[in-house]
Design a protein around this motif. Structure first.
Motif, PDB file in Angstrom:
ATOM      1  N   LEU A 236       0.842  -1.205   0.000  1.00 41.65           N
ATOM      2  CA  LEU A 236       0.000   0.000   0.000  1.00 41.65           C
ATOM      3  C   LEU A 236       0.870   1.246   0.000  1.00 41.65           C
ATOM      4  O   LEU A 236       1.851   1.326   0.734  1.00 41.65           O
ATOM      5  N   LEU A 237       0.498   2.207  -0.829  1.00 36.58           N
ATOM      6  CA  LEU A 237       1.092   3.536  -0.850  1.00 36.58           C
ATOM      7  C   LEU A 237       0.040   4.533  -0.395  1.00 36.58           C
ATOM      8  O   LEU A 237      -1.054   4.579  -0.966  1.00 36.58           O
ATOM      9  N   GLU A 238       0.378   5.323   0.634  1.00 37.14           N
ATOM     10  CA  GLU A 238      -0.516   6.414   1.022  1.00 37.14           C
ATOM     11  C   GLU A 238       0.073   7.731   0.565  1.00 37.14           C
ATOM     12  O   GLU A 238       1.193   8.086   0.931  1.00 37.14           O
ATOM     13  N   LEU A 239      -0.690   8.472  -0.228  1.00 37.02           N
ATOM     14  CA  LEU A 239      -0.304   9.798  -0.681  1.00 37.02           C
ATOM     15  C   LEU A 239      -0.770  10.830   0.339  1.00 37.02           C
ATOM     16  O   LEU A 239      -1.887  10.745   0.856  1.00 37.02           O
ATOM     17  N   GLY A 240       0.079  11.817   0.620  1.00 37.39           N
ATOM     18  CA  GLY A 240      -0.288  12.837   1.600  1.00 37.39           C
ATOM     19  C   GLY A 240      -0.573  12.221   2.949  1.00 37.39           C
ATOM     20  O   GLY A 240      -1.637  12.425   3.529  1.00 37.39           O
ATOM     21  N   ALA A 241       0.396  11.467   3.470  1.00 37.39           N
ATOM     22  CA  ALA A 241       0.167  10.630   4.646  1.00 37.39           C
ATOM     23  C   ALA A 241       0.060  11.415   5.947  1.00 37.39           C
ATOM     24  O   ALA A 241      -0.278  10.842   6.983  1.00 37.39           O
ATOM     25  N   GLY A 242       0.346  12.727   5.930  1.00 37.65           N
ATOM     26  CA  GLY A 242       0.224  13.519   7.152  1.00 37.65           C
ATOM     27  C   GLY A 242       1.098  12.965   8.253  1.00 37.65           C
ATOM     28  O   GLY A 242       2.253  12.595   8.034  1.00 37.65           O
ATOM     29  N   GLY A 243       0.544  12.863   9.443  1.00 44.43           N
ATOM     30  CA  GLY A 243       1.292  12.371  10.590  1.00 44.43           C
ATOM     31  C   GLY A 243       1.403  10.869  10.689  1.00 44.43           C
ATOM     32  O   GLY A 243       1.887  10.351  11.698  1.00 44.43           O
ATOM     33  N   GLY A 244       0.944  10.144   9.657  1.00 45.47           N
ATOM     34  CA  GLY A 244       1.140   8.701   9.591  1.00 45.47           C
ATOM     35  C   GLY A 244       0.117   7.866  10.331  1.00 45.47           C
ATOM     36  O   GLY A 244       0.279   6.647  10.454  1.00 45.47           O
ATOM     37  N   GLN A 245      -0.975   8.465  10.764  1.00 42.79           N
ATOM     38  CA  GLN A 245      -1.939   7.718  11.581  1.00 42.79           C
ATOM     39  C   GLN A 245      -2.545   6.547  10.808  1.00 42.79           C
ATOM     40  O   GLN A 245      -2.645   5.428  11.319  1.00 42.79           O
ATOM     41  N   PHE A 246      -2.984   6.800   9.566  1.00 44.85           N
ATOM     42  CA  PHE A 246      -3.542   5.691   8.795  1.00 44.85           C
ATOM     43  C   PHE A 246      -2.446   4.737   8.347  1.00 44.85           C
ATOM     44  O   PHE A 246      -2.626   3.508   8.380  1.00 44.85           O
TER      45      PHE A 246
ATOM     46  N   ALA B 100       8.782  12.515  -6.424  1.00 44.88           N
ATOM     47  CA  ALA B 100       9.198  11.338  -5.653  1.00 44.88           C
ATOM     48  C   ALA B 100       9.505  10.166  -6.575  1.00 44.88           C
ATOM     49  O   ALA B 100       8.762   9.883  -7.517  1.00 44.88           O
ATOM     50  N   ASP B 101      10.601   9.495  -6.297  1.00 44.07           N
ATOM     51  CA  ASP B 101      11.003   8.296  -7.035  1.00 44.07           C
ATOM     52  C   ASP B 101      10.691   7.099  -6.147  1.00 44.07           C
ATOM     53  O   ASP B 101      11.466   6.757  -5.257  1.00 44.07           O
ATOM     54  N   LEU B 102       9.555   6.477  -6.364  1.00 45.98           N
ATOM     55  CA  LEU B 102       9.084   5.422  -5.484  1.00 45.98           C
ATOM     56  C   LEU B 102       9.351   4.044  -6.068  1.00 45.98           C
ATOM     57  O   LEU B 102       9.319   3.845  -7.281  1.00 45.98           O
ATOM     58  N   THR B 103       9.606   3.111  -5.161  1.00 50.18           N
ATOM     59  CA  THR B 103       9.791   1.720  -5.560  1.00 50.18           C
ATOM     60  C   THR B 103       8.446   1.014  -5.454  1.00 50.18           C
ATOM     61  O   THR B 103       7.981   0.730  -4.358  1.00 50.18           O
ATOM     62  N   GLY B 104       7.841   0.739  -6.558  1.00 45.63           N
ATOM     63  CA  GLY B 104       6.562   0.051  -6.586  1.00 45.63           C
ATOM     64  C   GLY B 104       6.736  -1.303  -7.236  1.00 45.63           C
ATOM     65  O   GLY B 104       7.838  -1.831  -7.243  1.00 45.63           O
ATOM     66  N   PRO B 105       5.693  -1.839  -7.822  1.00 46.91           N
ATOM     67  CA  PRO B 105       4.338  -1.279  -7.821  1.00 46.91           C
ATOM     68  C   PRO B 105       3.603  -1.587  -6.516  1.00 46.91           C
ATOM     69  O   PRO B 105       4.064  -2.366  -5.696  1.00 46.91           O
TER      70      PRO B 105
END
Length: 253
Positions: free
Chosen positions: A49-59, A104-109
């Protein structure tokens, strides 16, 4: 949270919102567990799972506790730092990338990509830019789940004002631009405004053209009732504040 030339308001706004409300340095809430429960029920085979705009990481931390391999993408250093702290406290692995959506250079998928409470920061062309990146990060057969603000809720409730001891919050609606506005004014008298593009499901389908994604499902979300000050997690389409959009790869040729 993304960063682009047209969203220069974003980091200052979220800094002020955090200072006034503490929302990005809070503990995970039961609503995060409920979001995760719903995702598990919908997408049983998902493991990354990738969360975009994760804020303080609660979810993100809640999802990691549920057994998913989670990457949290967040621009603001203070919010990313809080996500790291939560992950350490709970002893769960969490990859945190402090970077812009657009660079951002993310390692997915990723089997699942989620974006809660924030889609629509820039103009339509920037939404499409982000959506094309989402299509590239998404695993074959994967799903992206977005919270999308509805224009009808914000048009109906423009002018709602909440006053606390430390700030005043006012809802607004820019009808020509079809954008919600959410303005916080602290004791210093300086106003900081969030502005997010609103879409109907049909508008979102049009936006998706050429991005490599299609709208697979749309469900009404909840609403905040200004008259009672209560949050209702489920609402009918004509009342809902947001809807949940499920996107998949567009394989229609």
């Amino acid at each position: 949270m993304p960063h682009s030339p047209s969203s220069s308001w974003a980091a200052p706004f979220y800094d002020v919102q955090e200072a006034l409300t503490g929302c990005y340095s809070a503990e995970p809430h039961s609503s995060h567990a409920e979001q995760m429960r719903r995702l598990r029920a919908q997408f049983l085979q998902a493991s990354t799972l990738l969360e975009l705009g994760a804020g303080g990481g609660q979810f993100a931390v809640t999802a990691a506790q549920a057994g998913l391999a989670v990457t949290a993408l967040e621009l603001r250093a203070s919010a990313a730092g809080h996500a790291r702290q939560l992950a350490r406290q709970r002893g769960v692995p969490l990859e945190i990338v402090q970077e812009s959506f657009y660079t951002a250079d993310l390692t997915g998928p990723f089997d699942l990509i989620v974006y809660w409470d924030g889609f629509g920061i820039g103009p339509d062309d920037e939404q499409r830019q982000l959506l094309r990146r989402v299509a590239g990060w998404l695993a074959p057969g994967g799903h992206a789940v977005l919270d999308v603000y509805t224009p009808w809720y914000w048009a109906r409730h423009a002018g709602f004002t909440r006053r606390t001891e430390t700030y005043t919050q006012v809802y607004g609606f820019d009808a020509p631009g079809c954008r919600m506005t959410d303005t916080y004014t602290g004791q210093d008298g300086v106003a900081h405004t969030q502005s997010l593009r609103c879409y109907s499901p049909q508008d979102l389908s049009l936006l998706l053209a050429g991005t490599g994604l299609q709208l697979a499902a749309a469900e009404p979300g909840g609403l905040f009732d200004p008259a009672t000050g209560q949050w209702h997690p489920q609402a009918e389409w004509h009342h809902c504040m947001t809807f949940q959009a499920v996107l998949t790869h567009d394989n229609r040729g």
